[in-house]
Design a protein around this motif. Structure first.
Motif, PDB file in Angstrom:
ATOM      1  N   ILE A  56     -17.957  -9.978   2.589  1.00  0.00           N
ATOM      2  CA  ILE A  56     -17.288 -10.195   1.765  1.00  0.00           C
ATOM      3  C   ILE A  56     -17.817 -10.428   0.652  1.00  0.00           C
ATOM      4  O   ILE A  56     -18.489 -11.209   0.880  1.00  0.00           O
ATOM      5  CB  ILE A  56     -15.388 -11.133   1.723  1.00  0.00           C
ATOM      6  N   PRO A  57     -17.357 -10.108  -1.008  1.00  0.00           N
ATOM      7  CA  PRO A  57     -16.462  -9.410  -1.227  1.00  0.00           C
ATOM      8  C   PRO A  57     -16.178  -8.262  -0.759  1.00  0.00           C
ATOM      9  O   PRO A  57     -17.328  -7.294  -0.350  1.00  0.00           O
ATOM     10  CB  PRO A  57     -16.244 -10.039  -2.658  1.00  0.00           C
ATOM     11  N   THR A  58     -15.280  -7.415  -0.588  1.00  0.00           N
ATOM     12  CA  THR A  58     -14.989  -6.522  -0.190  1.00  0.00           C
ATOM     13  C   THR A  58     -12.971  -5.510  -0.973  1.00  0.00           C
ATOM     14  O   THR A  58     -12.360  -6.119  -0.974  1.00  0.00           O
ATOM     15  CB  THR A  58     -14.832  -5.848   1.503  1.00  0.00           C
ATOM     16  N   LEU A  59     -14.165  -4.581  -1.229  1.00  0.00           N
ATOM     17  CA  LEU A  59     -13.140  -4.191  -2.086  1.00  0.00           C
ATOM     18  C   LEU A  59     -12.493  -1.849  -1.675  1.00  0.00           C
ATOM     19  O   LEU A  59     -13.691  -1.471  -1.041  1.00  0.00           O
ATOM     20  CB  LEU A  59     -13.493  -3.166  -3.462  1.00  0.00           C
ATOM     21  N   MET A  60     -11.382  -2.268  -1.520  1.00  0.00           N
ATOM     22  CA  MET A  60     -10.417  -0.951  -1.153  1.00  0.00           C
ATOM     23  C   MET A  60      -9.855  -0.557  -2.050  1.00  0.00           C
ATOM     24  O   MET A  60      -9.386  -1.346  -2.365  1.00  0.00           O
ATOM     25  CB  MET A  60      -9.865  -1.330   0.387  1.00  0.00           C
ATOM     26  N   LYS A 112      -5.031  -9.099  -3.515  1.00  0.00           N
ATOM     27  CA  LYS A 112      -6.380 -10.346  -3.129  1.00  0.00           C
ATOM     28  C   LYS A 112      -5.697 -10.086  -1.402  1.00  0.00           C
ATOM     29  O   LYS A 112      -4.450 -10.972  -1.256  1.00  0.00           O
ATOM     30  CB  LYS A 112      -6.198 -11.453  -4.139  1.00  0.00           C
ATOM     31  N   VAL A 113      -6.618 -10.481  -1.020  1.00  0.00           N
ATOM     32  CA  VAL A 113      -6.695 -10.883   0.625  1.00  0.00           C
ATOM     33  C   VAL A 113      -7.682 -11.964   1.518  1.00  0.00           C
ATOM     34  O   VAL A 113      -8.898 -12.062   0.585  1.00  0.00           O
ATOM     35  CB  VAL A 113      -6.491 -10.110   2.280  1.00  0.00           C
ATOM     36  N   ASP A 114      -6.937 -13.667   1.140  1.00  0.00           N
ATOM     37  CA  ASP A 114      -7.707 -14.290   1.586  1.00  0.00           C
ATOM     38  C   ASP A 114      -8.272 -14.140   2.836  1.00  0.00           C
ATOM     39  O   ASP A 114      -6.859 -14.603   3.840  1.00  0.00           O
ATOM     40  CB  ASP A 114      -7.041 -15.728   1.373  1.00  0.00           C
ATOM     41  N   THR A 115      -8.895 -13.804   3.314  1.00  0.00           N
ATOM     42  CA  THR A 115      -9.669 -13.385   4.865  1.00  0.00           C
ATOM     43  C   THR A 115      -9.585 -14.580   5.822  1.00  0.00           C
ATOM     44  O   THR A 115      -9.810 -15.031   6.861  1.00  0.00           O
ATOM     45  CB  THR A 115     -11.088 -13.174   4.562  1.00  0.00           C
ATOM     46  N   GLU A 116      -9.344 -15.511   5.105  1.00  0.00           N
ATOM     47  CA  GLU A 116      -9.457 -17.111   5.674  1.00  0.00           C
ATOM     48  C   GLU A 116      -8.019 -17.673   6.263  1.00  0.00           C
ATOM     49  O   GLU A 116      -7.993 -18.146   7.001  1.00  0.00           O
ATOM     50  CB  GLU A 116      -9.799 -18.225   4.863  1.00  0.00           C
ATOM     51  N   ALA A 117      -7.223 -16.868   5.309  1.00  0.00           N
ATOM     52  CA  ALA A 117      -5.886 -17.195   5.721  1.00  0.00           C
ATOM     53  C   ALA A 117      -5.265 -16.322   6.500  1.00  0.00           C
ATOM     54  O   ALA A 117      -4.479 -16.762   7.054  1.00  0.00           O
ATOM     55  CB  ALA A 117      -4.781 -17.613   3.895  1.00  0.00           C
ATOM     56  N   GLU A 118      -5.569 -14.602   5.951  1.00  0.00           N
ATOM     57  CA  GLU A 118      -5.509 -13.673   7.103  1.00  0.00           C
ATOM     58  C   GLU A 118      -6.649 -13.327   7.857  1.00  0.00           C
ATOM     59  O   GLU A 118      -6.759 -11.741   7.366  1.00  0.00           O
ATOM     60  CB  GLU A 118      -5.342 -12.948   5.755  1.00  0.00           C
ATOM     61  N   GLN A 119      -6.520 -13.702   8.524  1.00  0.00           N
ATOM     62  CA  GLN A 119      -7.913 -13.246   9.890  1.00  0.00           C
ATOM     63  C   GLN A 119      -7.699 -12.202  10.106  1.00  0.00           C
ATOM     64  O   GLN A 119      -8.605 -11.642  10.607  1.00  0.00           O
ATOM     65  CB  GLN A 119      -7.836 -14.617  10.625  1.00  0.00           C
ATOM     66  N   GLN A 120      -6.186 -12.512  11.206  1.00  0.00           N
ATOM     67  CA  GLN A 120      -5.930 -11.272  11.012  1.00  0.00           C
ATOM     68  C   GLN A 120      -5.888  -9.581  10.964  1.00  0.00           C
ATOM     69  O   GLN A 120      -6.171  -8.554  11.137  1.00  0.00           O
ATOM     70  CB  GLN A 120      -4.784 -11.521  12.222  1.00  0.00           C
ATOM     71  N   VAL A 174       0.778  -1.170   0.302  1.00  0.00           N
ATOM     72  CA  VAL A 174       0.308   0.009   0.128  1.00  0.00           C
ATOM     73  C   VAL A 174       0.817   1.541   0.244  1.00  0.00           C
ATOM     74  O   VAL A 174       0.536   2.255  -0.755  1.00  0.00           O
ATOM     75  CB  VAL A 174      -1.218   0.091   1.322  1.00  0.00           C
ATOM     76  N   THR A 175       1.978   0.624   0.671  1.00  0.00           N
ATOM     77  CA  THR A 175       2.974   2.670   1.359  1.00  0.00           C
ATOM     78  C   THR A 175       4.013   2.383  -0.149  1.00  0.00           C
ATOM     79  O   THR A 175       4.385   3.889  -0.786  1.00  0.00           O
ATOM     80  CB  THR A 175       3.683   2.194   2.294  1.00  0.00           C
ATOM     81  N   GLY A 176       4.086   1.443  -0.809  1.00  0.00           N
ATOM     82  CA  GLY A 176       4.921   1.679  -2.072  1.00  0.00           C
ATOM     83  C   GLY A 176       4.557   1.751  -3.319  1.00  0.00           C
ATOM     84  O   GLY A 176       5.200   1.677  -3.818  1.00  0.00           O
ATOM     85  N   ASN A 177       3.312   2.239  -3.284  1.00  0.00           N
ATOM     86  CA  ASN A 177       2.601   2.096  -4.832  1.00  0.00           C
ATOM     87  C   ASN A 177       1.721   3.206  -4.794  1.00  0.00           C
ATOM     88  O   ASN A 177       1.126   2.936  -4.274  1.00  0.00           O
ATOM     89  CB  ASN A 177       2.083   0.815  -4.907  1.00  0.00           C
ATOM     90  N   ASP A 178       2.125   3.616  -5.883  1.00  0.00           N
ATOM     91  CA  ASP A 178       0.401   5.217  -6.073  1.00  0.00           C
ATOM     92  C   ASP A 178      -0.853   4.706  -5.658  1.00  0.00           C
ATOM     93  O   ASP A 178      -1.685   5.663  -4.892  1.00  0.00           O
ATOM     94  CB  ASP A 178       0.211   5.903  -7.811  1.00  0.00           C
ATOM     95  N   ILE A 179      -1.402   3.451  -6.558  1.00  0.00           N
ATOM     96  CA  ILE A 179      -2.751   3.515  -6.423  1.00  0.00           C
ATOM     97  C   ILE A 179      -2.697   1.988  -6.070  1.00  0.00           C
ATOM     98  O   ILE A 179      -2.500   0.979  -6.851  1.00  0.00           O
ATOM     99  CB  ILE A 179      -4.013   2.954  -7.798  1.00  0.00           C
ATOM    100  N   VAL A 180      -3.328   1.187  -5.081  1.00  0.00           N
ATOM    101  CA  VAL A 180      -3.348   0.196  -4.975  1.00  0.00           C
ATOM    102  C   VAL A 180      -5.147  -0.676  -4.772  1.00  0.00           C
ATOM    103  O   VAL A 180      -5.557   0.328  -3.077  1.00  0.00           O
ATOM    104  CB  VAL A 180      -2.773  -0.747  -3.656  1.00  0.00           C
ATOM    105  N   LEU A 181      -5.676  -1.444  -5.492  1.00  0.00           N
ATOM    106  CA  LEU A 181      -6.546  -1.204  -4.963  1.00  0.00           C
ATOM    107  C   LEU A 181      -7.079  -2.910  -4.154  1.00  0.00           C
ATOM    108  O   LEU A 181      -5.847  -3.628  -4.536  1.00  0.00           O
ATOM    109  CB  LEU A 181      -7.811  -2.590  -6.582  1.00  0.00           C
ATOM    110  N   VAL A 182      -7.561  -3.657  -3.199  1.00  0.00           N
ATOM    111  CA  VAL A 182      -7.420  -4.201  -2.659  1.00  0.00           C
ATOM    112  C   VAL A 182      -8.962  -5.352  -2.438  1.00  0.00           C
ATOM    113  O   VAL A 182      -9.246  -4.528  -1.814  1.00  0.00           O
ATOM    114  CB  VAL A 182      -6.708  -4.753  -1.118  1.00  0.00           C
ATOM    115  N   ASP A 183      -8.859  -6.649  -2.708  1.00  0.00           N
ATOM    116  CA  ASP A 183     -10.092  -7.303  -2.814  1.00  0.00           C
ATOM    117  C   ASP A 183      -9.997  -7.979  -1.200  1.00  0.00           C
ATOM    118  O   ASP A 183      -9.109  -9.630  -1.252  1.00  0.00           O
ATOM    119  CB  ASP A 183     -10.254  -8.519  -4.445  1.00  0.00           C
ATOM    120  N   PHE A 184     -10.953  -8.530  -0.733  1.00  0.00           N
ATOM    121  CA  PHE A 184     -11.249  -9.444   0.453  1.00  0.00           C
ATOM    122  C   PHE A 184     -11.933 -10.204   0.132  1.00  0.00           C
ATOM    123  O   PHE A 184     -12.883  -9.721  -0.076  1.00  0.00           O
ATOM    124  CB  PHE A 184     -11.298  -7.989   1.962  1.00  0.00           C
TER     125      PHE A 184
END
Length: 127
Positions: A72-76, A54-62, A15-25
């Motif tokens: 879900i899905p949630t787009l940020m 993409k963030v797999d909410t099962e693998a990355e619960q925290q 997120v901090t290393g790129n201008d625009i980042v879309l994240v699909d949870f």
């Protein structure tokens, strides 16, 4: 550009290393997530200069909990490390393309000024 998988270890750097980042949870068991995945992937091929993650909410619960994902899905979307869009639900391709164009067109000086105003107001409320 293909999508990239994010983890708790790579989220902030991406997120901090790129201008625009879309994240699909998303999650494997989620029907709407599976229907949105090809739309997200196709958009990643059309929009140069945008990181599609993409963030797999099962693998990355925290990580999902830290991002306050409740549906879900949630787009940020982040631009210049600032969260500028967050919405649950699968989007059709034209809506996703429209959101990306709006994010590209943002006046980030104006966005930063508004964020500073909100933080100042929040600081006054906390006092």
């Amino acid at each position: 550009m293909a999508t990239v998988e994010l983890t708790a270890d790579t989220f902030e750097k991406t997120v901090t290393g790129n201008d625009i980042v879309l994240v699909d949870f998303w999650a494997e068991w989620c029907g709407p997530c599976k229907r949105f995945a090809p739309v997200f992937e196709e958009a990643s091929e059309k929009h140069d200069g945008v990181v599609f993650a993409k963030v797999d909410t099962e693998a990355e619960q925290q990580l999902a909990a830290a991002a306050q994902i409740t549906s879900i899905p949630t787009l940020m979307a982040f631009r210049d490390s600032i969260l500028v869009f967050a919405q649950p639900g699968a989007l059709p391709a034209p809506a996703l393309d429209g959101i990306i164009e709006q994010i590209k067109g943002l006046d980030m000086d104006d966005v930063r000024a508004k964020v500073a105003e909100q933080q100042a107001a929040q600081g006054q409320q906390d006092s």
